[in-house]
Design an enzyme around this catalytic site. Structure first.
Site, PDB file in Angstrom:
ATOM      1  N   GLU A 160     -12.653 -24.428   5.958  1.00 37.94           N
ATOM      2  CA  GLU A 160     -13.026 -25.307   7.046  1.00 37.94           C
ATOM      3  C   GLU A 160     -12.191 -25.679   8.271  1.00 37.94           C
ATOM      4  O   GLU A 160     -12.727 -25.076   9.358  1.00 37.94           O
ATOM      5  CB  GLU A 160     -13.415 -26.540   6.519  1.00 37.94           C
ATOM      6  CG  GLU A 160     -13.904 -27.416   7.602  1.00 37.94           C
ATOM      7  CD  GLU A 160     -14.223 -29.012   7.164  1.00 37.94           C
ATOM      8  OE1 GLU A 160     -15.136 -28.960   6.234  1.00 37.94           O
ATOM      9  OE2 GLU A 160     -13.331 -29.792   7.475  1.00 37.94           O
ATOM     10  N   SER A 181     -10.620 -32.261   4.165  1.00 35.01           N
ATOM     11  CA  SER A 181     -11.678 -31.001   3.285  1.00 35.01           C
ATOM     12  C   SER A 181     -11.002 -29.723   3.585  1.00 35.01           C
ATOM     13  O   SER A 181     -11.225 -29.136   4.885  1.00 35.01           O
ATOM     14  CB  SER A 181     -12.944 -31.036   3.552  1.00 35.01           C
ATOM     15  OG  SER A 181     -13.516 -32.426   3.314  1.00 35.01           O
ATOM     16  N   ARG A 233     -20.776 -28.583  10.285  1.00 36.05           N
ATOM     17  CA  ARG A 233     -19.394 -28.580  10.670  1.00 36.05           C
ATOM     18  C   ARG A 233     -19.305 -27.340  11.548  1.00 36.05           C
ATOM     19  O   ARG A 233     -18.267 -26.676  11.241  1.00 36.05           O
ATOM     20  CB  ARG A 233     -18.584 -28.350   9.334  1.00 36.05           C
ATOM     21  CG  ARG A 233     -18.681 -29.449   8.358  1.00 36.05           C
ATOM     22  CD  ARG A 233     -18.159 -30.699   8.664  1.00 36.05           C
ATOM     23  NE  ARG A 233     -18.051 -31.677   7.867  1.00 36.05           N
ATOM     24  CZ  ARG A 233     -19.156 -32.656   7.500  1.00 36.05           C
ATOM     25  NH1 ARG A 233     -19.970 -32.779   8.406  1.00 36.05           N
ATOM     26  NH2 ARG A 233     -18.855 -33.363   6.622  1.00 36.05           N
TER      27      ARG A 233
HETATM   28  P1  FAD Z   1      -7.123 -30.035  16.165  1.00 36.09           P
HETATM   29  O1  FAD Z   1      -6.813 -29.710  14.603  1.00 36.09           O
HETATM   30  O2  FAD Z   1      -6.037 -30.234  17.044  1.00 36.09           O
HETATM   31  O3  FAD Z   1      -8.052 -28.667  16.483  1.00 36.09           O
HETATM   32  C1  FAD Z   1      -8.941 -28.046  15.545  1.00 36.09           C
HETATM   33  C2  FAD Z   1      -9.566 -26.887  16.291  1.00 36.09           C
HETATM   34  O4  FAD Z   1     -10.149 -27.590  17.612  1.00 36.09           O
HETATM   35  C3  FAD Z   1      -8.518 -25.973  17.064  1.00 36.09           C
HETATM   36  O5  FAD Z   1      -9.182 -24.609  16.862  1.00 36.09           O
HETATM   37  C4  FAD Z   1      -8.326 -26.270  18.286  1.00 36.09           C
HETATM   38  O6  FAD Z   1      -7.728 -25.161  19.339  1.00 36.09           O
HETATM   39  C5  FAD Z   1      -9.599 -26.824  18.715  1.00 36.09           C
HETATM   40  N1  FAD Z   1      -9.413 -27.879  19.698  1.00 36.09           N
HETATM   41  C6  FAD Z   1      -9.086 -29.239  19.868  1.00 36.09           C
HETATM   42  N2  FAD Z   1      -8.961 -29.663  20.826  1.00 36.09           N
HETATM   43  C7  FAD Z   1      -9.696 -29.148  21.658  1.00 36.09           C
HETATM   44  C8  FAD Z   1     -10.378 -29.253  23.103  1.00 36.09           C
HETATM   45  N3  FAD Z   1      -9.789 -30.229  23.541  1.00 36.09           N
HETATM   46  N4  FAD Z   1     -10.855 -28.168  23.560  1.00 36.09           N
HETATM   47  C9  FAD Z   1     -11.079 -27.105  23.117  1.00 36.09           C
HETATM   48  N5  FAD Z   1     -10.860 -26.835  21.750  1.00 36.09           N
HETATM   49  C10 FAD Z   1      -9.881 -27.840  21.153  1.00 36.09           C
HETATM   50  N6  FAD Z   1     -13.303 -33.852   9.783  1.00 36.09           N
HETATM   51  C11 FAD Z   1     -14.716 -34.123   9.612  1.00 36.09           C
HETATM   52  O7  FAD Z   1     -15.882 -33.572  10.361  1.00 36.09           O
HETATM   53  N7  FAD Z   1     -15.113 -35.197   8.924  1.00 36.09           N
HETATM   54  C12 FAD Z   1     -14.056 -36.046   8.348  1.00 36.09           C
HETATM   55  O8  FAD Z   1     -14.637 -36.873   7.560  1.00 36.09           O
HETATM   56  C13 FAD Z   1     -12.969 -35.556   8.377  1.00 36.09           C
HETATM   57  N8  FAD Z   1     -11.961 -36.053   7.393  1.00 36.09           N
HETATM   58  C14 FAD Z   1     -10.760 -35.981   7.558  1.00 36.09           C
HETATM   59  C15 FAD Z   1      -9.577 -36.527   6.808  1.00 36.09           C
HETATM   60  C16 FAD Z   1      -8.464 -36.358   6.939  1.00 36.09           C
HETATM   61  C17 FAD Z   1      -7.458 -36.992   6.117  1.00 36.09           C
HETATM   62  C18 FAD Z   1      -7.927 -35.182   7.649  1.00 36.09           C
HETATM   63  C19 FAD Z   1      -6.632 -34.740   7.572  1.00 36.09           C
HETATM   64  C20 FAD Z   1      -9.065 -34.304   8.532  1.00 36.09           C
HETATM   65  C21 FAD Z   1     -10.447 -34.836   8.394  1.00 36.09           C
HETATM   66  N9  FAD Z   1     -11.239 -34.185   9.159  1.00 36.09           N
HETATM   67  C22 FAD Z   1     -12.600 -34.526   9.005  1.00 36.09           C
HETATM   68  C23 FAD Z   1     -10.966 -32.987   9.800  1.00 36.09           C
HETATM   69  C24 FAD Z   1     -10.273 -33.218  11.202  1.00 36.09           C
HETATM   70  O9  FAD Z   1      -9.760 -34.529  11.276  1.00 36.09           O
HETATM   71  C25 FAD Z   1     -11.648 -33.085  12.375  1.00 36.09           C
HETATM   72  O10 FAD Z   1     -12.119 -31.650  12.325  1.00 36.09           O
HETATM   73  C26 FAD Z   1     -10.778 -33.402  13.862  1.00 36.09           C
HETATM   74  O11 FAD Z   1     -11.887 -33.363  14.679  1.00 36.09           O
HETATM   75  C27 FAD Z   1      -9.852 -32.459  14.315  1.00 36.09           C
HETATM   76  O12 FAD Z   1      -9.403 -33.272  15.398  1.00 36.09           O
HETATM   77  P2  FAD Z   1      -8.144 -32.667  16.054  1.00 36.09           P
HETATM   78  O13 FAD Z   1      -7.761 -33.314  17.389  1.00 36.09           O
HETATM   79  O14 FAD Z   1      -6.943 -32.855  14.900  1.00 36.09           O
HETATM   80  O15 FAD Z   1      -8.278 -31.024  16.009  1.00 36.09           O
HETATM   81  P1  NAP Z   2     -18.452 -37.758  -1.687  1.00 37.76           P
HETATM   82  O1  NAP Z   2     -19.008 -38.846  -1.244  1.00 37.76           O
HETATM   83  O2  NAP Z   2     -17.504 -37.989  -2.795  1.00 37.76           O
HETATM   84  O3  NAP Z   2     -19.270 -36.620  -1.816  1.00 37.76           O
HETATM   85  C1  NAP Z   2     -18.915 -35.241  -2.196  1.00 37.76           C
HETATM   86  C2  NAP Z   2     -19.753 -34.479  -1.457  1.00 37.76           C
HETATM   87  O4  NAP Z   2     -21.248 -34.579  -1.629  1.00 37.76           O
HETATM   88  C3  NAP Z   2     -19.645 -34.653   0.142  1.00 37.76           C
HETATM   89  O5  NAP Z   2     -18.905 -33.576   0.658  1.00 37.76           O
HETATM   90  C4  NAP Z   2     -20.910 -34.831   0.670  1.00 37.76           C
HETATM   91  O6  NAP Z   2     -21.156 -33.914   1.596  1.00 37.76           O
HETATM   92  C5  NAP Z   2     -21.647 -34.614  -0.630  1.00 37.76           C
HETATM   93  N1  NAP Z   2     -22.866 -35.653  -0.704  1.00 37.76           N
HETATM   94  C6  NAP Z   2     -22.559 -36.738  -1.237  1.00 37.76           C
HETATM   95  N2  NAP Z   2     -23.906 -37.414  -1.220  1.00 37.76           N
HETATM   96  C7  NAP Z   2     -24.746 -36.871  -0.370  1.00 37.76           C
HETATM   97  C8  NAP Z   2     -26.166 -36.960   0.051  1.00 37.76           C
HETATM   98  N3  NAP Z   2     -26.764 -38.071  -0.624  1.00 37.76           N
HETATM   99  N4  NAP Z   2     -26.551 -36.176   0.858  1.00 37.76           N
HETATM  100  C9  NAP Z   2     -26.007 -34.888   1.131  1.00 37.76           C
HETATM  101  N5  NAP Z   2     -24.729 -34.677   0.860  1.00 37.76           N
HETATM  102  C10 NAP Z   2     -24.025 -35.474   0.018  1.00 37.76           C
HETATM  103  O7  NAP Z   2     -17.291 -37.162  -0.356  1.00 37.76           O
HETATM  104  P2  NAP Z   2     -15.934 -37.622   0.189  1.00 37.76           P
HETATM  105  O8  NAP Z   2     -15.006 -36.524  -0.033  1.00 37.76           O
HETATM  106  O9  NAP Z   2     -15.791 -38.902  -0.423  1.00 37.76           O
HETATM  107  O10 NAP Z   2     -16.209 -37.773   1.513  1.00 37.76           O
HETATM  108  C11 NAP Z   2     -17.023 -38.637   2.159  1.00 37.76           C
HETATM  109  C12 NAP Z   2     -17.603 -38.299   3.461  1.00 37.76           C
HETATM  110  O11 NAP Z   2     -16.414 -37.972   4.450  1.00 37.76           O
HETATM  111  C13 NAP Z   2     -18.335 -37.116   3.505  1.00 37.76           C
HETATM  112  O12 NAP Z   2     -19.448 -36.943   4.250  1.00 37.76           O
HETATM  113  C14 NAP Z   2     -17.408 -36.107   3.896  1.00 37.76           C
HETATM  114  O13 NAP Z   2     -17.973 -34.904   4.478  1.00 37.76           O
HETATM  115  C15 NAP Z   2     -16.403 -36.598   4.873  1.00 37.76           C
HETATM  116  N6  NAP Z   2     -15.072 -36.097   4.824  1.00 37.76           N
HETATM  117  C16 NAP Z   2     -14.769 -35.018   5.563  1.00 37.76           C
HETATM  118  C17 NAP Z   2     -13.698 -34.325   5.354  1.00 37.76           C
HETATM  119  C18 NAP Z   2     -13.375 -33.184   6.288  1.00 37.76           C
HETATM  120  O14 NAP Z   2     -12.217 -32.657   6.237  1.00 37.76           O
HETATM  121  N7  NAP Z   2     -14.166 -32.365   6.639  1.00 37.76           N
HETATM  122  C19 NAP Z   2     -12.635 -34.950   4.725  1.00 37.76           C
HETATM  123  C20 NAP Z   2     -12.861 -36.222   4.051  1.00 37.76           C
HETATM  124  C21 NAP Z   2     -14.149 -36.860   4.042  1.00 37.76           C
HETATM  125  P3  NAP Z   2     -20.638 -33.878   3.192  1.00 37.76           P
HETATM  126  O15 NAP Z   2     -19.538 -33.493   3.320  1.00 37.76           O
HETATM  127  O16 NAP Z   2     -21.737 -32.617   3.829  1.00 37.76           O
HETATM  128  O17 NAP Z   2     -21.219 -35.330   3.714  1.00 37.76           O
END
Ligand code: FAD
Ligand code: NAP
Length: 340
Positions: A333, A237, A165
């Site tokens: 995050e 998250s 991340r």
């Molecule tokens: P923004 O929120 O608009 O921006 C995020 C940051 O990036 C800010 O600092 C912004 O200035 C910068 N930025 C955005 N666009 C640009 C650009 N073009 N150039 C330079 N800087 C830029 N994340 C995960 O990694 N995995 C997931 O599974 C995941 N699940 C999510 C589920 C939900 C329900 C929600 C609400 C969020 C989730 N996220 C997840 C977090 C988020 O969706 C991601 O990080 C996504 O990439 C953010 O995109 P955005 O366009 O909304 O970014």
């Molecule tokens: P989950 O499956 O309930 O698992 C909980 C956490 O355990 C996750 O965060 C995941 O880490 C870790 N995990 C589980 N199994 C793993 C494995 N075999 N090896 C390494 N790490 C493991 O998680 P969840 O909330 O439903 O989310 C599912 C996936 O979507 C995850 O990968 C999560 O990162 C992603 N997600 C991300 C966001 C975001 O905003 N960043 C939001 C929703 C979902 P990791 O997160 O490192 O995978």
């Protein structure tokens, strides 16, 4: 096309936590031709900058005293070279729509990353990841513009310094570039990554595990536990999963034998932040008008469109409690604007 700059604009509709913070100046970037004008405006006014894609990974702690820019650059180009496919998407494209578009054109590699909100341009910022796959595994390069000099630059995978991340754009290159295009290296041959246990479980009973089946399973599991920001505002998250030394994990495991831990490089273990939060009693517990989500304790929800300060009050309480109980620091995050 000239850039139109508005004053005192409510950013509520532009962030998925629905925080009603105001930007002193606000504009929308619809074309690459407007970037030089944007750079002129920034250097003339010496303003802090808030780039916004979908606003799904930001916390607006307060009103923003600078220029907020909503990035709307659109366009997708697909080049096939035998089995390999180079997909180039402009920064403002919706990430999930791109995943769907690839799948419907029999281009594979993005299935595990389905239903992640936000834009293509933000995907490299935190090296988006889910279900065992991170952007870097399909990343080819990106195009960006240096906001100080106007220089156009291409970043390779190595240049991006991707981590968990994390990328150079959260560190040395923070606020320096606007990412305009992301180039992905995908394939015509299905090769879904099925190592993630929750994904395997969701695919149990599925006769033929096609990329479409993986996509459907990911969407199904996500929809079953993650609140849609349109219904309940959230930023996914709220904390990163902490990575700690194996020695600390072994100590913690003695006190909490059921604590999940995932082995990492360098004698480290990744903990599940959601588990720590759940165990500490924060799940579904209202603090003011915000709370950690009942179905996934790692997601902070803001159902009443409360302020960034209300959100950070809960976040700090959770952080302090987890530190006290487990000796583990939770790092927020999303990017927090307004109190850095
Ligand atoms: P923004 O929120 O608009 O921006 C995020 C940051 O990036 C800010 O600092 C912004 O200035 C910068 N930025 C955005 N666009 C640009 C650009 N073009 N150039 C330079 N800087 C830029 N994340 C995960 O990694 N995995 C997931 O599974 C995941 N699940 C999510 C589920 C939900 C329900 C929600 C609400 C969020 C989730 N996220 C997840 C977090 C988020 O969706 C991601 O990080 C996504 O990439 C953010 O995109 P955005 O366009 O909304 O970014
Ligand atoms: P989950 O499956 O309930 O698992 C909980 C956490 O355990 C996750 O965060 C995941 O880490 C870790 N995990 C589980 N199994 C793993 C494995 N075999 N090896 C390494 N790490 C493991 O998680 P969840 O909330 O439903 O989310 C599912 C996936 O979507 C995850 O990968 C999560 O990162 C992603 N997600 C991300 C966001 C975001 O905003 N960043 C939001 C929703 C979902 P990791 O997160 O490192 O995978």
């Amino acid at each position: 096309m000239t850039l139109t700059v508005d004053n005192h604009v409510d950013l509520g509709p532009f962030n998925t936590l629905a925080v009603p913070a105001r930007a002193k100046y606000f504009t929308q970037l619809d074309s690459l031709d407007q970037i030089d004008e944007l750079i002129d405006f920034l250097s003339r006014e010496q303003l802090p900058l808030l780039l916004l894609g979908g606003g799904s990974n930001v916390v607006l702690a307060d009103d923003f005293s600078g220029l907020a820019v909503k990035l709307n650059l659109l366009g997708v180009n697909i080049q096939e070279r035998g089995d390999q496919v180079l997909v180039s998407a402009m920064a403002g494209e919706n990430w999930h729509a791109l995943v769907e578009h690839c799948l419907s054109n029999n281009i594979y590699g993005l299935e595990n990353l389905a239903l992640i909100p936000g834009t293509v341009g933000a995907a490299p910022i935190q090296n988006i990841g889910a279900y065992g796959v991170e952007l870097e595994s399909v990343f080819h390069s990106l195009d960006a513009v240096d906001l100080k000099t106007g220089e156009r630059k291409t970043f390779s995978k190595v240049d991006c310094q991707f981590g968990y991340r994390d990328s150079i754009f959260k560190n040395a290159a923070k606020d320096r570039y606007v990412i305009t295009r992301v180039n992905l290296s995908l394939s015509k041959t299905p090769a879904s990554d099925l190592r993630y246990p929750a994904l395997q479980q969701a695919l149990e009973g599925v006769e033929k595990v096609t990329p479409q089946a993986v996509f459907d399973a990911v969407c199904r599991v996500r929809a079953s536990k993650l609140p849609d920001p349109k219904d309940i505002p959230n930023a996914g998250s709220f904390f990163k999963n902490p990575v700690i030394a194996n020695s600390l994990f072994e100590t913690l495991k003695q006190a909490h034998p059921e604590m999940p831990g995932y082995p990492q490089a360098n004698d480290c273990t990744k903990l599940a932040a959601g588990w720590l939060i759940d165990q500490s009693g924060w799940k579904a517990k209202p603090v003011g008008r915000v709370q950690m989500h009942a179905l996934q304790a790692l997601v902070l929800t803001n159902p009443n469109c409360d302020s960034g300060q209300a959100i950070l009050t809960l976040a700090r309480a959770v952080q302090a409690d987890i530190l006290q109980r487990f000796g583990v620091t939770l790092e927020i995050e999303p990017r927090v604007y307004g109190c850095e």
